[in-house]
Design a protein around this motif. Structure first.
Motif, mmCIF file in Angstrom:
data_model
loop_
_atom_site.group_PDB
_atom_site.id
_atom_site.type_symbol
_atom_site.label_atom_id
_atom_site.label_comp_id
_atom_site.label_asym_id
_atom_site.label_seq_id
_atom_site.Cartn_x
_atom_site.Cartn_y
_atom_site.Cartn_z
ATOM 1 N N ARG A 189 0.843 -1.192 0.000
ATOM 2 C CA ARG A 189 0.000 0.000 0.000
ATOM 3 C C ARG A 189 0.879 1.243 0.000
ATOM 4 N NH1 ARG A 189 -5.271 -0.002 3.374
ATOM 5 N NH2 ARG A 189 -5.822 -1.059 1.434
ATOM 6 N N LEU A 190 0.595 2.164 -0.930
ATOM 7 C CA LEU A 190 1.220 3.485 -0.942
ATOM 8 C C LEU A 190 0.241 4.449 -0.278
ATOM 9 C CD1 LEU A 190 2.704 3.531 -4.558
ATOM 10 C CD2 LEU A 190 3.862 2.960 -2.411
ATOM 11 N N PHE A 191 0.654 5.003 0.849
ATOM 12 C CA PHE A 191 -0.235 5.848 1.646
ATOM 13 C C PHE A 191 -0.270 7.275 1.106
ATOM 14 C CE2 PHE A 191 1.245 2.500 4.542
ATOM 15 C CZ PHE A 191 0.031 2.022 5.005
ATOM 16 N N ASP A 192 -1.260 8.033 1.568
ATOM 17 C CA ASP A 192 -1.284 9.473 1.328
ATOM 18 C C ASP A 192 -0.420 10.138 2.390
ATOM 19 O OD1 ASP A 192 -3.033 9.293 -0.826
ATOM 20 O OD2 ASP A 192 -4.802 9.367 0.463
ATOM 21 N N ILE A 193 0.509 10.992 1.936
ATOM 22 C CA ILE A 193 1.473 11.622 2.840
ATOM 23 C C ILE A 193 1.248 13.128 2.860
ATOM 24 C CG2 ILE A 193 3.927 11.944 3.358
ATOM 25 C CD1 ILE A 193 3.011 9.034 3.557
ATOM 26 N N ARG A 194 1.192 13.701 4.080
ATOM 27 C CA ARG A 194 1.102 15.151 4.229
ATOM 28 C C ARG A 194 2.414 15.771 3.793
ATOM 29 N NH1 ARG A 194 -3.688 16.817 4.641
ATOM 30 N NH2 ARG A 194 -4.191 15.856 6.639
ATOM 31 N N ASP A 195 2.403 17.054 3.458
ATOM 32 C CA ASP A 195 3.631 17.721 3.002
ATOM 33 C C ASP A 195 4.744 17.537 4.032
ATOM 34 O OD1 ASP A 195 2.918 19.426 5.010
ATOM 35 O OD2 ASP A 195 2.685 21.187 3.762
ATOM 36 N N SER A 196 5.976 17.820 3.634
ATOM 37 C CA SER A 196 7.153 17.387 4.378
ATOM 38 C C SER A 196 7.212 17.891 5.806
ATOM 39 C CB SER A 196 8.424 17.815 3.634
ATOM 40 O OG SER A 196 8.439 19.225 3.462
ATOM 41 N N ASN A 197 6.677 19.098 6.081
ATOM 42 C CA ASN A 197 6.752 19.582 7.464
ATOM 43 C C ASN A 197 5.539 19.169 8.298
ATOM 44 O OD1 ASN A 197 4.678 21.311 6.700
ATOM 45 N ND2 ASN A 197 6.016 23.100 6.446
ATOM 46 N N GLY A 198 4.596 18.484 7.665
ATOM 47 C CA GLY A 198 3.478 17.917 8.415
ATOM 48 C C GLY A 198 2.449 18.928 8.870
ATOM 49 N N THR A 199 2.559 20.184 8.443
ATOM 50 C CA THR A 199 1.628 21.198 8.938
ATOM 51 C C THR A 199 0.712 21.731 7.849
ATOM 52 O OG1 THR A 199 3.270 22.951 8.556
ATOM 53 C CG2 THR A 199 3.240 21.887 10.733
ATOM 54 N N GLY A 200 1.071 21.520 6.594
ATOM 55 C CA GLY A 200 0.261 22.052 5.514
ATOM 56 C C GLY A 200 -0.921 21.163 5.196
ATOM 57 N N ASN A 201 -1.703 21.603 4.239
ATOM 58 C CA ASN A 201 -2.883 20.843 3.831
ATOM 59 C C ASN A 201 -2.632 19.993 2.601
ATOM 60 O OD1 ASN A 201 -4.557 21.879 5.883
ATOM 61 N ND2 ASN A 201 -4.851 23.779 4.722
ATOM 62 N N GLY A 202 -1.436 20.159 1.978
ATOM 63 C CA GLY A 202 -1.152 19.407 0.777
ATOM 64 C C GLY A 202 -0.853 17.949 1.072
ATOM 65 N N THR A 203 -1.296 17.080 0.187
ATOM 66 C CA THR A 203 -1.018 15.653 0.327
ATOM 67 C C THR A 203 -0.537 15.118 -1.006
ATOM 68 O OG1 THR A 203 -3.256 14.936 -0.259
ATOM 69 C CG2 THR A 203 -2.802 15.381 2.083
ATOM 70 N N ALA A 204 0.178 14.008 -0.951
ATOM 71 C CA ALA A 204 0.662 13.342 -2.155
ATOM 72 C C ALA A 204 0.721 11.856 -1.901
ATOM 73 C CB ALA A 204 2.046 13.870 -2.539
ATOM 74 N N VAL A 205 0.594 11.079 -2.967
ATOM 75 C CA VAL A 205 0.746 9.635 -2.863
ATOM 76 C C VAL A 205 2.202 9.329 -2.528
ATOM 77 C CG1 VAL A 205 0.614 7.440 -4.098
ATOM 78 C CG2 VAL A 205 -1.126 9.212 -4.484
ATOM 79 N N GLU A 206 2.397 8.442 -1.596
ATOM 80 C CA GLU A 206 3.751 8.034 -1.199
ATOM 81 C C GLU A 206 4.545 7.599 -2.425
ATOM 82 O OE1 GLU A 206 5.831 4.757 1.846
ATOM 83 O OE2 GLU A 206 3.669 4.696 1.395
ATOM 84 N N THR A 207 5.768 8.092 -2.559
ATOM 85 C CA THR A 207 6.636 7.715 -3.668
ATOM 86 C C THR A 207 7.035 6.252 -3.556
ATOM 87 O OG1 THR A 207 7.501 9.969 -3.832
ATOM 88 C CG2 THR A 207 8.815 8.222 -4.836
ATOM 89 N N LEU A 208 7.031 5.554 -4.679
ATOM 90 C CA LEU A 208 7.458 4.168 -4.727
ATOM 91 C C LEU A 208 8.959 4.130 -4.967
ATOM 92 C CD1 LEU A 208 6.746 1.128 -4.805
ATOM 93 C CD2 LEU A 208 6.363 1.386 -7.275
ATOM 94 N N GLU A 209 9.710 3.660 -3.981
ATOM 95 C CA GLU A 209 11.168 3.585 -4.060
ATOM 96 C C GLU A 209 11.560 2.123 -4.275
ATOM 97 O OE1 GLU A 209 12.988 6.188 -4.114
ATOM 98 O OE2 GLU A 209 11.821 7.774 -3.143
ATOM 99 N N LEU A 210 12.183 1.837 -5.416
ATOM 100 C CA LEU A 210 12.498 0.470 -5.796
ATOM 101 C C LEU A 210 14.008 0.218 -5.811
ATOM 102 C CD1 LEU A 210 10.104 -0.111 -8.841
ATOM 103 C CD2 LEU A 210 9.704 -0.688 -6.435
#
Length: 642
Positions: free
Chosen positions: A559-580
């Motif tokens: 499962r690739l989760f939804d991740i809040r922006d890097s500082n954890g305080t904003g409202n932006g979200t992104a799908v977790e990057t798949l690192e292979l």
């Protein structure tokens, strides 16, 4: 324990290979013959890995009996073994760097079946590094009767636990001239499905819960009960010389053929446990103050009525809590569980503590770690008609892995996290509507990964690109600008998906490897079932001609989760990057993802030209691929072998 196949001895193999190569040369630029008809040992090097643990010849089975020798600091890797005229037992190698290995002897077996306690077979065991007289001491399953299988009635006395002591730096283990120290399942637990694979350990949490002397040794023995389900049986050291063990009950038991959750993330507990390990991990590695983790094999069936033969197996991990019962015993209850490797043929993992004082950790500066090896059977547990005699060896161990407690932070608190799965919520931040997740982290042993990079004969990168089926410049199956010239390499890459990918049921994105005009293998992720897939349907030109060359697809859930922006305080979200990370060692392919997923399998490509790499994409959604680097060459893990 798992069946391993006998092949010719070392000298006969080498002579036979040279002879057959001279009179029957094989052309890897032409269509393959039926390999079951060629001379024995004539395809010895056709698919042989060079960076993995496997014997010089013969068949490797379960990894087991690992330990760090306190006298030398060398780490000993053990495995069940069959070879040299039919002899069977356990063999091993030493390493001072987790990269290169040396057979413990020219044999290379250090213990053989055929003693008073083990007239039929030696099954898995575990080593107390400083046991009797301060010497490495092996507790192993000694076998007197076969067959043993969870689907049939158990023969009393067939599996017992016996001791042997290391000699000559571990080149030999001398069996004690006495009966088994654990002579069988404890009364009245007699109707067992199995009673084998002892794993010895120390843990202060067990000491406290069981009112034991600090530093007591424990052993778990894997098995189960007919009509009830799989179990781990717990014993405690009773005598200072390890000759007597006190039974403490079924430390862990699950209902027959039950699942963790709905089975999506960890498959089935099955009817019988095998190869159980228990250990404690923190974020850095092994730590007795950390969380309790287990690894275990599970044998199961697709139908509720037990068949006479079943080859379904899972290699699982779990983490959970230790609870003291009213009668003074302890029980274990998982709070998360997953698959240690999603490969159908990856099984029988065995791990051991690799202390910071070991030779390898001294060199790399690593802390105390828990290292695990997994068996990759080349014959589907002995059920396929793979041309073993023609190859002259069978199966391999996978690359050593470091296990630790993993953390995923800034995960959006939505329906994707609230599930009985291979993760658990360990913290919530209501201000940002995020959670922190815990799971099992597993990565390639740091020394091996570093060596694959530093010893590369070629290194090349690909520029970042956007994959889109509907754009000619980034069309499906776009070839790399460079490709390896061999079938030995490690590749890393990252795939970034937009949120719309979650609703694109046709989306597949990844890579084509080991490719030519005649054969190729696909590695890709698809959101429709949250799976990483190794598509082997066109992987081998040999498969249509030679029996036993399997080309079924392999798949695992991530499962690739939804991740809040890097500082954890904003409202932006992104799908977790798949690192292979992909390791290709001739015929072995290991696919690692996001430090919590591994899928391993065989790819038996034939043509010498099947080395090309390409991007792969299907569906409407664009995918950004970046950080693509290829390190070609790997390492020769066996510099001492001729």
């Amino acid at each position: 324990m798992r069946r391993i196949i006998t092949v010719a001895g070392s000298l006969a193999l080498l002579v036979g290979y040279v002879h057959s190569a001279l009179i029957n040369p094989i052309d890897y630029n032409a269509a393959p013959p039926n390999l079951s008809t060629v001379f024995n040992n004539s395809i010895f090097y056709t698919w042989r890995p060079k960076a993995h643990v496997l014997p010089p010849f013969g068949a490797i089975g379960d990894p087991c009996m690992h330990y760090t020798d306190p006298a030398t600091g060398l780490f000993h890797v053990g495995y069940l073994y069959s070879g040299d005229g039919g002899n069977s037992g356990a063999a091993g190698a030493t390493t001072d760097d987790m990269v290169t290995y040396h057979d413990v002897s020219t044999d290379p077996m250090f213990i053989r079946a055929g003693g008073i306690n083990d007239p039929v077979a030696v099954f898995d065991g575990s080593v107390i590094p400083a046991g009797i007289n301060g010497t490495p001491t092996l507790l192993y399953t000694s076998v007197s009767y076969l067959p043993i299988q969870w689907t049939i009635d158990y023969t009393k006395g067939s599996e017992t636990q016996s001791l042997a002591i290391a000699r000559d730096g571990g080149a030999n283990f001398t069996k004690l001239t006495e009966g088994p120290v654990i002579p069988g399942p404890p009364f009245p637990v007699t109707n067992v499905t199995g009673f084998r694979d002892p794993y010895v350990f120390q843990d202060p949490k067990f000491d406290a819960a069981l009112d034991s002397t600090n530093g007591s040794w424990y052993v778990i023995i894997s098995g189960g009960l007919h009509g009830s389900g799989p179990s781990m049986f717990l014993f405690r050291q009773y005598s200072p010389v390890f000759r007597d063990w006190e039974y403490l009950g079924q430390w862990w038991h699950e209902p027959a053929n039950s699942t963790w959750g709905d089975g999506t993330w960890a498959g089935r507990w099955g009817f019988n446990f095998e190869v159980g390990n228990v250990f404690s991990l923190d974020d850095e590695g092994y730590n007795t103050d950390g969380d309790i983790f287990t690894t275990n094999g599970a044998e199961w069936s697709e139908i509720p009525i037990i068949p006479q033969v079943s080859q379904f197996r899972e290699m699982l991990w779990s983490s959970g809590n230790l609870t003291k019962a009213e009668n003074g015993s302890v029980t274990y209850e998982p709070s998360m569980a997953g698959k240690l490797d999603w490969g159908v043929y990856a099984y029988a993992a065995a791990g051991k503590i690799l202390p910071a004082s070991s030779a390898a950790s001294n060199k790399s500066g690593a802390p105390d770690r828990f290292i695990s090896y997994i068996w990759l059977t080349g014959t589907n547990f002995g059920t396929s008609d793979f041309p073993v005699d023609q190859q002259g060896w069978s199966s391999s161990l996978l690359t050593a892995r470091e296990l630790s407690r993993g953390t995923i932070e800034n995960v959006v608190d939505n329906e994707l996290v609230n599930e009985t799965a291979s993760w658990r919520v360990i913290g919530r931040d209501t201000s940002s509507d995020t959670v922190t997740l815990s799971t099992l982290k597993q990565v390639i042993a740091r020394e091996a990964r570093t060596a694959f990079i530093s010893n590369a004969t070629r290194t090349f990168t690909e520029p970042d690109r956007t994959l889109s089926t509907n754009t000619n410049s980034t069309s499906t199956n776009t070839a790399f600008s460079q490709s390896p010239i061999s079938k030995f390499f490690m590749m890393t890459a990252s795939l970034t998906f937009p949120s719309s990918a979650r609703t694109d049921g046709s989306l597949k994105a990844g890579f084509k490897i080991l490719s030519s005009a005649h054969e190729s293998t696909l590695l890709y992720y698809q959101f429709s079932n949250e799976s990483l897939i190794i598509d082997r349907s066109n992987s081998s030109a040999v498969a249509a001609i030679t029996p036993g060359i399997l080309t079924n697809n392999e798949a695992g859930r991530l499962r690739l989760f939804d991740i809040r922006d890097s500082n954890g305080t904003g409202n932006g979200t992104a799908v977790e990057t798949l690192e292979l990370t992909v390791v290709v060692d001739h015929s072995i392919v290991e696919l690692y993802a996001n430090e919590r997923f591994v899928l391993s399998t065989w790819v038996w490509s034939w043509f010498e030209t099947s080395t090309e790499l390409a991007f792969f994409h299907e569906g409407e959604t664009e995918v950004v691929v970046g950080n693509v680097t290829v390190w070609e060459g790997l390492v020769d893990a066996w510099p001492g072998r001729s």
